[in-house]
Design a protein around this motif. Structure first.
Motif, mmCIF file in Angstrom:
data_model
loop_
_atom_site.group_PDB
_atom_site.id
_atom_site.type_symbol
_atom_site.label_atom_id
_atom_site.label_comp_id
_atom_site.label_asym_id
_atom_site.label_seq_id
_atom_site.Cartn_x
_atom_site.Cartn_y
_atom_site.Cartn_z
ATOM 1 N N TRP A 101 0.844 -1.196 0.000
ATOM 2 C CA TRP A 101 0.000 0.000 0.000
ATOM 3 C C TRP A 101 0.881 1.250 0.000
ATOM 4 C CZ3 TRP A 101 -4.531 -1.513 -1.233
ATOM 5 C CH2 TRP A 101 -5.101 -2.673 -0.695
ATOM 6 N N ASN A 102 2.121 1.115 0.442
ATOM 7 C CA ASN A 102 2.990 2.271 0.652
ATOM 8 C C ASN A 102 4.186 2.297 -0.295
ATOM 9 O OD1 ASN A 102 4.089 -0.028 1.807
ATOM 10 N ND2 ASN A 102 5.126 1.061 3.443
ATOM 11 N N HIS A 103 4.030 1.737 -1.499
ATOM 12 C CA HIS A 103 5.180 1.742 -2.397
ATOM 13 C C HIS A 103 5.430 3.152 -2.957
ATOM 14 C CE1 HIS A 103 2.692 2.012 -5.991
ATOM 15 N NE2 HIS A 103 1.997 0.965 -5.620
ATOM 16 N N GLN A 104 6.501 3.302 -3.650
ATOM 17 C CA GLN A 104 6.891 4.606 -4.183
ATOM 18 C C GLN A 104 6.002 4.991 -5.361
ATOM 19 O OE1 GLN A 104 10.867 4.741 -5.738
ATOM 20 N NE2 GLN A 104 11.137 6.910 -5.269
ATOM 21 N N ASN A 119 13.608 10.418 -6.892
ATOM 22 C CA ASN A 119 13.177 11.638 -6.216
ATOM 23 C C ASN A 119 11.697 11.644 -5.859
ATOM 24 O OD1 ASN A 119 15.789 12.565 -6.561
ATOM 25 N ND2 ASN A 119 15.307 13.719 -8.423
ATOM 26 N N LEU A 120 10.967 10.617 -6.262
ATOM 27 C CA LEU A 120 9.523 10.605 -6.044
ATOM 28 C C LEU A 120 9.182 10.097 -4.645
ATOM 29 C CD1 LEU A 120 8.324 9.347 -9.531
ATOM 30 C CD2 LEU A 120 8.338 11.681 -8.645
ATOM 31 N N PRO A 121 8.088 10.590 -4.076
ATOM 32 C CA PRO A 121 7.728 10.215 -2.699
ATOM 33 C C PRO A 121 7.085 8.834 -2.627
ATOM 34 C CG PRO A 121 6.072 11.667 -3.601
ATOM 35 C CD PRO A 121 7.161 11.577 -4.645
ATOM 36 N N TYR A 122 6.872 8.380 -1.408
ATOM 37 C CA TYR A 122 6.165 7.130 -1.153
ATOM 38 C C TYR A 122 4.751 7.446 -0.689
ATOM 39 C CZ TYR A 122 10.498 4.432 -1.488
ATOM 40 O OH TYR A 122 11.645 3.828 -1.941
ATOM 41 N N PHE A 123 3.836 6.538 -0.986
ATOM 42 C CA PHE A 123 2.480 6.677 -0.466
ATOM 43 C C PHE A 123 2.495 6.488 1.051
ATOM 44 C CE2 PHE A 123 1.775 5.426 -4.902
ATOM 45 C CZ PHE A 123 0.832 6.364 -5.282
ATOM 46 N N THR A 124 1.534 7.125 1.720
ATOM 47 C CA THR A 124 1.494 7.082 3.186
ATOM 48 C C THR A 124 0.126 6.616 3.657
ATOM 49 O OG1 THR A 124 0.900 9.446 3.206
ATOM 50 C CG2 THR A 124 3.236 8.878 3.460
ATOM 51 N N ARG A 127 -4.696 6.655 4.496
ATOM 52 C CA ARG A 127 -5.543 7.389 3.550
ATOM 53 C C ARG A 127 -4.923 7.466 2.160
ATOM 54 N NH1 ARG A 127 -9.720 10.192 5.425
ATOM 55 N NH2 ARG A 127 -9.610 11.693 3.711
ATOM 56 N N ASP A 128 -3.632 7.594 2.092
ATOM 57 C CA ASP A 128 -2.922 7.754 0.826
ATOM 58 C C ASP A 128 -2.255 6.428 0.479
ATOM 59 O OD1 ASP A 128 -1.633 8.893 -1.384
ATOM 60 O OD2 ASP A 128 0.135 9.397 -0.183
ATOM 61 N N ILE A 129 -2.819 5.705 -0.494
ATOM 62 C CA ILE A 129 -2.342 4.350 -0.783
ATOM 63 C C ILE A 129 -1.941 4.217 -2.248
ATOM 64 C CG2 ILE A 129 -3.733 3.323 1.047
ATOM 65 C CD1 ILE A 129 -5.674 2.357 -1.151
ATOM 66 N N GLY A 130 -1.124 3.216 -2.528
ATOM 67 C CA GLY A 130 -0.668 2.956 -3.886
ATOM 68 C C GLY A 130 -1.681 2.149 -4.671
ATOM 69 N N ALA A 131 -2.820 2.767 -4.981
ATOM 70 C CA ALA A 131 -3.875 2.091 -5.742
ATOM 71 C C ALA A 131 -4.762 3.154 -6.367
ATOM 72 C CB ALA A 131 -4.705 1.178 -4.842
ATOM 73 N N ASN A 132 -5.327 2.849 -7.518
ATOM 74 C CA ASN A 132 -6.224 3.790 -8.187
ATOM 75 C C ASN A 132 -7.582 3.874 -7.508
ATOM 76 O OD1 ASN A 132 -4.339 4.435 -10.146
ATOM 77 N ND2 ASN A 132 -5.014 2.823 -11.530
#
Length: 305
Positions: A101-104, A119-124, A127-132
């Motif tokens: 859920w927290n990948h870059q 240089n790109l951030p990671y999901f947190t 609430r903020d997850i790596g999914a559409n």
């Protein structure tokens, strides 16, 4: 006087219509806001998931594997419909940390100027997850047996009969799962439980073999042998025409000259490990690759040309 009465009646009718429109609009806005509002913290998300699971599979709270006599029989499943299934998600409740859920954030290949991945951030999460799309159960753990039950129930209710599980050899997982801080988590460890749960819903399981370091046709055949030895005894193990079936992701990264001798070898084709191996089609040129490599079929994962 008659005109004044008619005018007054019309005004009242107009006012009533305006009131109804405004009231209906307010109800619509309030309803959609309640549907789209995300929980504020992980505790709320867990509660949301628990309520859903409790309402749908109350009996699993004490006995996560229901007896055959209590299970619903899903007899209209199509075993020609396969869902790609990823058991690599983790949450602090079950796995000490969020996983996948927290990948870059991935770089946009069309960005100008070009984005630098490092240089790109990671999901947190949460609430903020790596999914559409935000999952109905929140950022769940694939290790949670109740989540497995809910997923298999939804899959069976959709009519699909097969899930194709993303798979790596145990010590060659993807970068995030393989990082030192996440070695408490191994999606392979959940497979035995997933087979047992899938059986309760008449869902079958096959495997989607992912790329890994130094993957070769010979290592893929070794993977097939390992999977068959380890999991084929489960009733939920999928077979097509009595043979196992495997999807080989990014198969085009290995040349046909390397694939063909292995996929045609009598030591494989005449053994008890003989299986359908399905290659990945990304572009039209891959049609020749599939044929020359002697794969048993092809599948698409992305939009192709």
């Amino acid at each position: 006087e008659r005109r004044e009465k008619m005018w007054g009646a019309r005004n009242r009718t107009r006012l009533l219509i305006v009131f109804i429109v405004i009231f209906t609009t307010l109800l619509f806005v309030l309803f959609n806001h309640s549907q789209l509002s995300l929980p504020d913290n992980h505790t709320t998300q867990t509660t949301l998931g628990s309520k859903e699971l409790t309402s749908n599979i109350e009996s699993y709270s004490k006995d996560p594997l229901p007896s055959h006599s209590r299970r619903k029989v899903y007899d209209n499943l199509s075993y020609n419909v396969h869902y790609f299934f990823y058991g690599w998600y983790g949450s602090p409740e079950f796995d000490q940390t969020y996983i996948h859920w927290n990948h870059q954030v991935l770089a946009n290949p069309y960005a100008n100027p070009k984005e630098v991945q490092a240089n790109l951030p990671y999901f947190t999460p949460p609430r903020d997850i790596g999914a559409n799309f935000y999952p109905f159960l929140g950022p769940y753990s694939s290790s949670d047996v109740l989540t497995m039950h809910q997923h298999m129930k939804w899959i069976a209710e959709s009519g699909a009969g097969v899930i194709s599980v993303s798979w790596y050899p145990e010590k060659l997982s993807d970068e995030q799962i393989g990082s030192s801080k996440l070695k408490v988590f191994n999606p392979v460890r959940n497979l035995h439980t997933l087979f047992e749960v899938a059986e309760q819903y008449d869902v079958k399981i096959n495997f989607h073999i992912e790329p890994y370091i130094n993957r070769s046709p010979q290592s893929v055949i070794s993977d097939v042998e390992y999977i068959i030895d380890k999991y084929s005894h489960y009733p939920a193990f999928y077979r097509h025409n009595n043979l196992p079936l495997f999807y080989i992701y990014d198969s085009y990264l290995i040349s046909p000259s390397a694939w063909a001798p292995v996929l045609q070898s009598p030591s494989f084709r005449k053994s008890r490990y003989n299986s359908y191996l399905i290659g990945l089609l990304v572009s039209q040129t891959d049609l020749n690759h599939i044929s020359s490599s002697h794969f048993d079929g092809l599948y698409t994962y992305f939009a192709t040309d």
